[in-house]
Design an enzyme around this catalytic site. Structure first.
Site, mmCIF file in Angstrom:
data_model
loop_
_atom_site.group_PDB
_atom_site.id
_atom_site.type_symbol
_atom_site.label_atom_id
_atom_site.label_comp_id
_atom_site.label_asym_id
_atom_site.label_seq_id
_atom_site.Cartn_x
_atom_site.Cartn_y
_atom_site.Cartn_z
ATOM 1 N N ASN A 9 24.417 25.747 159.092
ATOM 2 C CA ASN A 9 24.257 26.525 157.847
ATOM 3 C C ASN A 9 23.068 27.683 158.108
ATOM 4 O O ASN A 9 22.140 26.929 158.059
ATOM 5 C CB ASN A 9 23.983 25.819 156.747
ATOM 6 C CG ASN A 9 23.693 26.428 155.619
ATOM 7 O OD1 ASN A 9 23.865 27.726 155.501
ATOM 8 N ND2 ASN A 9 23.128 25.887 154.503
ATOM 9 N N LYS A 11 22.205 29.744 156.258
ATOM 10 C CA LYS A 11 21.407 30.338 155.082
ATOM 11 C C LYS A 11 21.378 32.121 155.004
ATOM 12 O O LYS A 11 22.209 32.624 155.741
ATOM 13 C CB LYS A 11 20.043 29.539 154.980
ATOM 14 C CG LYS A 11 20.257 27.959 155.039
ATOM 15 C CD LYS A 11 19.114 27.386 154.615
ATOM 16 C CE LYS A 11 19.446 25.770 154.766
ATOM 17 N NZ LYS A 11 18.367 24.876 154.152
ATOM 18 N N HIS A 97 26.039 23.746 147.702
ATOM 19 C CA HIS A 97 24.877 23.420 148.420
ATOM 20 C C HIS A 97 23.707 23.362 147.493
ATOM 21 O O HIS A 97 23.765 24.063 146.360
ATOM 22 C CB HIS A 97 24.527 24.717 149.340
ATOM 23 C CG HIS A 97 23.400 24.204 150.290
ATOM 24 N ND1 HIS A 97 22.245 24.362 150.022
ATOM 25 C CD2 HIS A 97 23.342 23.731 151.721
ATOM 26 C CE1 HIS A 97 21.505 23.955 151.283
ATOM 27 N NE2 HIS A 97 22.090 23.470 152.115
ATOM 28 N N GLU A 99 20.615 24.330 147.323
ATOM 29 C CA GLU A 99 20.105 25.571 147.133
ATOM 30 C C GLU A 99 20.716 26.533 146.021
ATOM 31 O O GLU A 99 20.039 27.099 145.265
ATOM 32 C CB GLU A 99 19.632 26.396 148.608
ATOM 33 C CG GLU A 99 18.783 25.597 149.325
ATOM 34 C CD GLU A 99 18.753 25.725 150.666
ATOM 35 O OE1 GLU A 99 19.440 26.675 151.105
ATOM 36 O OE2 GLU A 99 18.173 25.001 151.386
ATOM 37 N N GLU A 169 23.900 15.406 151.226
ATOM 38 C CA GLU A 169 22.591 15.962 151.540
ATOM 39 C C GLU A 169 21.472 15.892 150.458
ATOM 40 O O GLU A 169 21.210 16.327 149.398
ATOM 41 C CB GLU A 169 22.661 17.597 151.571
ATOM 42 C CG GLU A 169 23.596 17.968 152.442
ATOM 43 C CD GLU A 169 23.229 19.344 152.949
ATOM 44 O OE1 GLU A 169 23.148 19.508 154.311
ATOM 45 O OE2 GLU A 169 23.113 20.204 152.195
ATOM 46 N N GLY A 175 15.348 20.906 154.484
ATOM 47 C CA GLY A 175 14.050 21.817 154.925
ATOM 48 C C GLY A 175 12.863 21.595 154.860
ATOM 49 O O GLY A 175 11.924 22.059 154.937
ATOM 50 N N SER A 213 17.294 17.881 157.375
ATOM 51 C CA SER A 213 16.320 18.083 158.606
ATOM 52 C C SER A 213 16.870 17.184 159.868
ATOM 53 O O SER A 213 16.134 16.353 160.363
ATOM 54 C CB SER A 213 15.231 17.023 158.162
ATOM 55 O OG SER A 213 14.497 17.888 157.043
HETATM 56 C C1 PEP Z 1 20.944 22.350 154.987
HETATM 57 O O1 PEP Z 1 20.766 23.746 154.536
HETATM 58 O O2 PEP Z 1 22.114 22.219 154.639
HETATM 59 C C2 PEP Z 1 20.084 21.737 155.572
HETATM 60 C C3 PEP Z 1 20.407 20.387 155.862
HETATM 61 O O3 PEP Z 1 18.881 22.142 156.025
HETATM 62 P P1 PEP Z 1 17.827 21.465 156.834
HETATM 63 O O4 PEP Z 1 18.575 21.061 158.226
HETATM 64 O O5 PEP Z 1 16.873 22.824 157.338
HETATM 65 O O6 PEP Z 1 17.178 20.370 155.963
#
Ligand code: PEP
Length: 251
Positions: A9, A11, A97, A99, A169, A175, A213
């Site tokens: 992803n 973003k 997601h 976000e 998630e 992040g 992460s």
């Molecule tokens: C994500 O954007 O779905 C995500 C898991 O980000 P990160 O790996 O940076 O935590």
């Protein structure tokens, strides 16, 4: 046996040149016969989708969008429909997601409309769910996951969800550099599968990914868990070498 799915992803990151370089590296990597058998996917910003579809054509890597609108067309300034994505040979779409839920007010009601729209258009949805830190601390993780899943899937017949992909998630791990432990991630992903089974979905065929992460150093332990079928990777998916190292670790 569920083949792991490792999804990048991006973003709102990278630029045209970096996208091109990533696709060249990914093409070479995906075509390497010695590579572990994983399904790979990349989810660029909308504007780079045609470039990525063209660059990865025939590579077997799925190309997906980061969201879509529920309506096929209409007066929805700034939005993109599932049908438009399919017209570009986009195969998949991330829905829900955290976000988008946090910053753009995406609700479970909206997702309950988007999911059937994506399926009807022929897109593979990757439905994201996850609890906040407060909810985890209050012992509400399972209640949140169940509420999101039941609401988001409410307008789709279980039989239409064969091959569903859900990404667990936890918001506190996205992040932040803070990863769920392998036990926490396994427990939540197993719970997601149980909820799917209770809904009548063919749960053993559904993929449940972990996201939050994921890095080359923690991917192997997470991916070794019985109910974790891959990863949705944000930050570490922006560098082709790091992404490739995660895929190697998952195999
Ligand atoms: C994500 O954007 O779905 C995500 C898991 O980000 P990160 O790996 O940076 O935590």
């Amino acid at each position: 046996m569920r083949t792991p799915f490792i999804a990048a992803n991006w973003k709102m990151n990278l630029d045209r040149a970096a996208v091109g370089a990533f696709c060249r590296a990914l093409r070479a990597f995906a075509g390497d016969a010695a590579r572990p058998a994983c399904r790979l996917g990349v989810f660029p910003p909308f504007v780079y989708l045609p470039q990525v579809v063209e660059a990865l054509a025939g590579s077997g890597v799925a190309v997906g969008a980061q969201t879509c609108h529920a309506a096929p067309e209409g007066a929805f300034t700034g939005e993109v429909s599932a049908r438009m994505l399919v017209e570009l040979d986009v195969e998949a779409v991330v829905l829900g997601h955290s976000e988008r839920r946090q910053h753009f007010g995406e609700t479970d009601e909206a997702l309950a409309r988007k999911l059937p729209a994506a399926l009807a258009a022929g897109l593979q949805p990757i439905l994201c769910i996850g609890e906040s830190e407060e909810a985890r601390d209050a012992g509400q993780t399972e209640a949140v996951l169940e509420r999101q899943l039941q609401a988001d899937l409410s307008a789709v017949e279980p039989g239409a969800l064969a091959g569903l992909v859900v990404a667990y998630e936890p918001i506190w791990a996205i992040g932040t550099g803070r990863t769920a432990t392998a036990d926490q991630a396994q427990e939540a992903c197993a719970f997601v599968r149980d909820v799917l089974r209770e809904r009548g979905v063919e749960a053993d065929a559904a993929r449940v990914l972990y996201g939050g992460s994921v890095k080359p150093g923690n991917a192997a332990e997470l991916m070794a868990q019985a109910d974790i079928d891959g990863a949705l990777v944000g930050g570490a998916s922006l560098d082709p070498e790091e992404f490739a190292a995660i895929v190697e670790a998952a195999g």
